[in-house]
Design a protein around this motif. Structure first.
Motif, PDB file in Angstrom:
ATOM      1  N   THR A  55      63.742  32.610 -17.121  1.00  0.00           N
ATOM      2  CA  THR A  55      63.046  33.828 -17.528  1.00  0.00           C
ATOM      3  C   THR A  55      62.544  34.609 -16.327  1.00  0.00           C
ATOM      4  O   THR A  55      62.723  35.827 -16.241  1.00  0.00           O
ATOM      5  N   THR A  88      65.373  36.309 -14.505  1.00  0.00           N
ATOM      6  CA  THR A  88      65.783  37.530 -15.197  1.00  0.00           C
ATOM      7  C   THR A  88      64.853  38.676 -14.842  1.00  0.00           C
ATOM      8  O   THR A  88      65.283  39.797 -14.539  1.00  0.00           O
ATOM      9  N   LEU A  93      64.243  41.460 -20.655  1.00  0.00           N
ATOM     10  CA  LEU A  93      63.982  40.079 -21.064  1.00  0.00           C
ATOM     11  C   LEU A  93      64.511  39.837 -22.473  1.00  0.00           C
ATOM     12  O   LEU A  93      63.758  39.720 -23.439  1.00  0.00           O
ATOM     13  N   VAL A 117      68.639  36.207 -20.342  1.00  0.00           N
ATOM     14  CA  VAL A 117      67.990  35.004 -19.829  1.00  0.00           C
ATOM     15  C   VAL A 117      68.953  33.823 -19.823  1.00  0.00           C
ATOM     16  O   VAL A 117      68.959  33.011 -18.895  1.00  0.00           O
ATOM     17  N   ILE A 177      59.915  33.762 -22.602  1.00  0.00           N
ATOM     18  CA  ILE A 177      60.009  35.224 -22.617  1.00  0.00           C
ATOM     19  C   ILE A 177      58.717  35.839 -23.124  1.00  0.00           C
ATOM     20  O   ILE A 177      58.200  36.815 -22.563  1.00  0.00           O
TER      21      ILE A 177
END
Length: 248
Positions: free
Chosen positions: A137, A140, A147, A152, A235
């Motif tokens: 996460t 990313t 997100l 991810v 996330i």
């Protein structure tokens, strides 16, 4: 959540059913419990005066981190101490009814053994999946991508800033120092201090090697492939952190 990022992620952490991220002002923790995700955000606590003083002194500042960890995670340290005592009784003490003879083991072997045992426990438990989700996460986010689960999932589950590299740095220093000095707790303290400085300074040639070993160790022992629910929790934590940081 696209475009240029305005929030700096200073760190992340994974647990049995949660992921947390820390920013400059706040910390957000999301956990999955009874099929529902709940998120808590709180203001970062101020560093104690002694911690601030110690953190500015090279080769001493490594112990300021220990001081903070002892305060924040004292329960875990008690568990670790119990494990160490049990290993001492089983492997180093006198022979007992379980073993016909004592197994000679030095501090380096003990340290490596603890590292492997801790890694295997994390690997086979949900912690490994949440740890991998945390790395994927934040990777990313740092890449400037949205997100989303799709983005991810494409990321590696190892990260260059993981604390595993600190552990590897300390173990390598301890291995080298043990060849020169006596095998004692003082050597470990010295290895901790030097290893921390390497981790903090990241000298180009040496750190490249440590980083490779750290990433391999992360992949094999300290992370496992997360499922969607683990990624969603991570996330959510990072999204809430960004929102909170940008509000102020």
């Amino acid at each position: 959540m696209s475009g240029k990022r305005r929030v700096k992620v200073l760190g992340g952490r994974a647990g049995y059913n949660y992921v947390s991220f820390t920013g400059e002002k706040y910390q957000a923790l999301s956990q999955l419990k009874n099929g529902k995700i709940t998120t808590e955000t709180k203001v970062n606590r101020e560093d104690k005066k002694i911690t601030i003083i110690l953190s500015n002194i090279p080769f001493v500042r490594s112990f300021s981190m220990v001081f903070e960890l002892l305060i924040e995670h004292w329960r875990r340290f008690i568990v670790a101490a119990i494990v160490l005592i049990l290993m001492e009784l089983l492997f180093i003490g006198r022979s007992n009814s379980i073993f016909l003879y004592t197994i000679p083991i030095n501090n380096l072997e003990m340290l490596l053994g603890l590292l492997v045992i801790a890694g295997l426990i994390i690997k086979i438990s949900p912690i490994g999946k949440y740890h991998g989700a945390e790395h994927m996460t934040v990777s990313t986010y740092e890449s400037g991508l949205n997100l989303t689960l799709e983005n991810v999932r494409r990321q590696p589950r190892v990260h260059k800033d993981c604390g595993t590299s600190l552990a590897v740095s300390i173990v390598l220093c301890f291995s080298i120092l043990s060849l020169i000095l006596d095998d004692s707790v003082y050597v470990f303290l010295l290895a901790w201090s030097i290893g921390y400085e390497l981790w903090r300074g990241e000298p180009k040639v040496i750190w490249s090697l440590i980083l490779v070993i750290g990433k391999v160790t992360q992949y094999l022992l300290f992370t496992s492939k997360p499922q969607n629910r683990h990624l969603i929790v991570a996330i959510e934590a990072l999204k809430r952190l960004e929102e909170k940081e940008l509000e102020n």
